[in-house]
Write a protein that holds these residues in place. Sequence first.
Motif, mmCIF file in Angstrom:
data_model
loop_
_atom_site.group_PDB
_atom_site.id
_atom_site.type_symbol
_atom_site.label_atom_id
_atom_site.label_comp_id
_atom_site.label_asym_id
_atom_site.label_seq_id
_atom_site.Cartn_x
_atom_site.Cartn_y
_atom_site.Cartn_z
ATOM 1 N N GLU A 127 2.193 37.527 10.709
ATOM 2 C CA GLU A 127 0.817 37.882 10.304
ATOM 3 C C GLU A 127 0.560 37.434 8.855
ATOM 4 O OE1 GLU A 127 -0.377 42.098 11.136
ATOM 5 O OE2 GLU A 127 -0.730 42.240 8.992
ATOM 6 N N TYR A 128 1.521 37.670 7.974
ATOM 7 C CA TYR A 128 1.380 37.226 6.583
ATOM 8 C C TYR A 128 1.221 35.701 6.533
ATOM 9 C CZ TYR A 128 2.906 41.556 4.085
ATOM 10 O OH TYR A 128 3.017 42.807 3.535
ATOM 11 N N SER A 168 0.845 47.604 17.121
ATOM 12 C CA SER A 168 -0.030 46.719 16.357
ATOM 13 C C SER A 168 -1.438 46.698 16.917
ATOM 14 C CB SER A 168 0.517 45.291 16.356
ATOM 15 O OG SER A 168 -0.387 44.450 15.655
ATOM 16 N N ARG A 213 1.312 36.202 -2.273
ATOM 17 C CA ARG A 213 0.674 37.484 -2.617
ATOM 18 C C ARG A 213 1.198 37.980 -3.965
ATOM 19 N NH1 ARG A 213 -0.165 41.336 2.724
ATOM 20 N NH2 ARG A 213 -0.656 39.689 4.212
ATOM 21 N N LYS A 233 2.047 46.140 1.904
ATOM 22 C CA LYS A 233 2.697 47.442 2.044
ATOM 23 C C LYS A 233 4.192 47.299 2.292
ATOM 24 C CE LYS A 233 -0.197 49.562 4.918
ATOM 25 N NZ LYS A 233 -1.449 48.787 4.994
HETATM 26 C C1 6PG Z 1 -0.789 45.677 12.701
HETATM 27 C C2 6PG Z 1 -0.775 45.457 11.215
HETATM 28 C C3 6PG Z 1 -0.556 46.754 10.507
HETATM 29 C C4 6PG Z 1 -0.947 46.689 9.037
HETATM 30 C C5 6PG Z 1 0.008 45.915 8.195
HETATM 31 C C6 6PG Z 1 -0.624 45.429 6.940
HETATM 32 O O1 6PG Z 1 0.039 45.062 13.340
HETATM 33 O O2 6PG Z 1 -1.628 46.432 13.182
HETATM 34 O O3 6PG Z 1 0.250 44.580 10.887
HETATM 35 O O4 6PG Z 1 0.745 47.155 10.743
HETATM 36 O O5 6PG Z 1 -2.211 46.177 8.935
HETATM 37 O O6 6PG Z 1 1.045 46.795 7.866
HETATM 38 O O7 6PG Z 1 0.377 45.071 6.087
HETATM 39 P P1 6PG Z 1 0.149 44.789 4.557
HETATM 40 O O8 6PG Z 1 -0.590 45.954 3.981
HETATM 41 O O9 6PG Z 1 1.539 44.672 4.041
HETATM 42 O O10 6PG Z 1 -0.641 43.523 4.470
#
Ligand code: 6PG
Length: 471
Positions: free
Chosen positions: A189-190, A128, A284, A257
Motif C-alpha cells: 500500500e505504501y 483491511s 515519507r 503509523k
Molecule cells: C487498511 C489500511 C489500514 C490503515 C493503515 C495506514 O488496510 O485498511 O492499511 O490498516 O489505513 O494502517 O497506515 P499508515 O498510517 O501507516 O499510512
Amino acid sequence: PLAQVGVIGLAVMGSNLARNFASRGHTVAVYNRTVAKTETFSADFGQDGTFVAAPTLEEFVAALERPRKVIIMVQAGAGTDAVIEQLIPLLEQDDIVVDGGNAHYEDTRRREAALREVGLHFVGAGISGGEEGALLGPSIMPGGSPESYAALGPLLEDISAKVDGEPCCAYMGTDGAGHFVKMVHNGIEYADMQFIAEAYDILTAAGMTAREISDVFRQWNIGDLDSYLIEITSEVLDQEVDGTPLVEVIMDQAEQKGTGRWTVQIALELGVPVNTIAESVFARSTSGHSALREASQGLTGPDRTISVDDRTALVDAVRAALWSSKVVAYAQGLDQIRTASAQYGWDVNISEVARIWRGGCIIRAKLLERIRQEYAGANLATLLAAPSVAADLGNSQDAWRHVVAVATGAGVPAPGFSAALAYYDTVRSERLPASLVQGLRDFFGAHTYQRIDKPGTFHTLWSGDRSEVEI
Ligand code: 6PG
C-alpha cells in the motif's frame, strides 16, 4: 438468545465490524471499557440489528455462545495485552480470541502461544478496507490454528467483501501468518501510493493541472491500472478549496503509523530485497524531515520542468512506469511472504492471498486476479517471472526507462520508479558486481570468496605475495 460473536472496543473500526455482523443477521455482543461509548453505540445503532450491549466484561462473556468468538478491536500493543489478560480468566476451553488490529506478527506469535497454553485459541486477523470496509465488507486475513478457522472462518467469510461470489477471507496459516500478510499488504500500500505520488509529480512538472491529472487517473482506472487507490486519486486531485486544488494546500509531510516500517525492518532481517517499499517509507520520512529539507533549499539542480512535445505520449509512458513499478512492489511483497512462510512453516498460499486482496482491501486492484491465476498452478519464485507478467514488463520497459530518465534529467525525484527499475535490472542480470564487493571484503577483512570456476572457499594473501590460498 446468545450472541454468535462479540466485539470489544467500539471505536470506529470495532463499531463498524459489529454493525457488519449484525447486518448479516448475527446477534452481536459489544463491550467497551468506557461504558458511555457502549451506550452511544446502542443509541446510534441499536435498532439496526440484534446487539447485546454489555456494561461489564463478565456480562459480555456470558452473552456469547460457545465456543465463544471474541474480536478485539482496541489500540494495538499494550491495549491488546490488557484486554487479553482480563479475558483469560473469564473464558473456557476452545474459546477463540481474535485480534483484528494491525498487530506486529511477533506479538501475535507470542499471544497465540500463551493462549494455547491455557486451552484457548488466539487468531491474529489482518483486516483491511478502512472504516467503510469494516462496515460493508473488508478483506480478512486470519492466522491461528486450523481448528479455530473451522469455527470462526464462516463468520468472517460472511462479513467479508465478495468478488465473483467468493469471500475475500481465507485462512493464511498458523500463529502470526495473518498479521504478517496484512503487514505486507500495508507495505505494498505504501509503495502503491508512492508510485501514484511520483506520477502526479512528474505530470505536474510537465505542466498539467491537478484537474487534468485527475482526468488522467480516471482514464487509467478503466484499464490495466484499475484499482481502488487509482480511483480515489482521481477524486482527491479533483477536490478544490476556495478555487484551489486541495492537494496544493495540504502540507507535504506524509505520516505513518508503522506497518510500512515493520515491513522493511522484517524484510531486512529475512534478507528479502523490498527496495520499492523501503523507498516509500523513506520518502515519507524525508518529507517529514524538516531540518534536512530546510538546510537543503540552497542546493542547485534542474528546475523541475519537463518540456513535452507530446503530452499524450508522456502520460502513456508514466502509466507504463506506474504499472511496471506496481508489479515490482507486488513481486517484492509476495517474495517476503513466501520467504517468511518457509521460515515459520506457515505454508501460505500466495494464490489465495492474491484472491482475497481482489476486494475489500486498500490495495484491491485488477492486477490481483492475474496474480491469483499466475500463482494458482505454479510455485513461482518471483511474480516477475510469471509468463504473462514478464512479457508485459518487456513491452512497457522502454517507457518506464524513459520516464525515469526524464524525471531524473528534470530534477524531479522518482525514488519509487527508479528503485523498481533498478530491482528489475538487478534481478535479470546474469552477473552482478557483487564479485568486486567480495574481493574488497577479502582484501580488508580476509572474509574469503568463492569462485565460479571451481568449488571451495578462497582467500588472496593481499598483504603478502598476493597468491591465493584455499581455506
Ligand atoms: C487498511 C489500511 C489500514 C490503515 C493503515 C495506514 O488496510 O485498511 O492499511 O490498516 O489505513 O494502517 O497506515 P499508515 O498510517 O501507516 O499510512
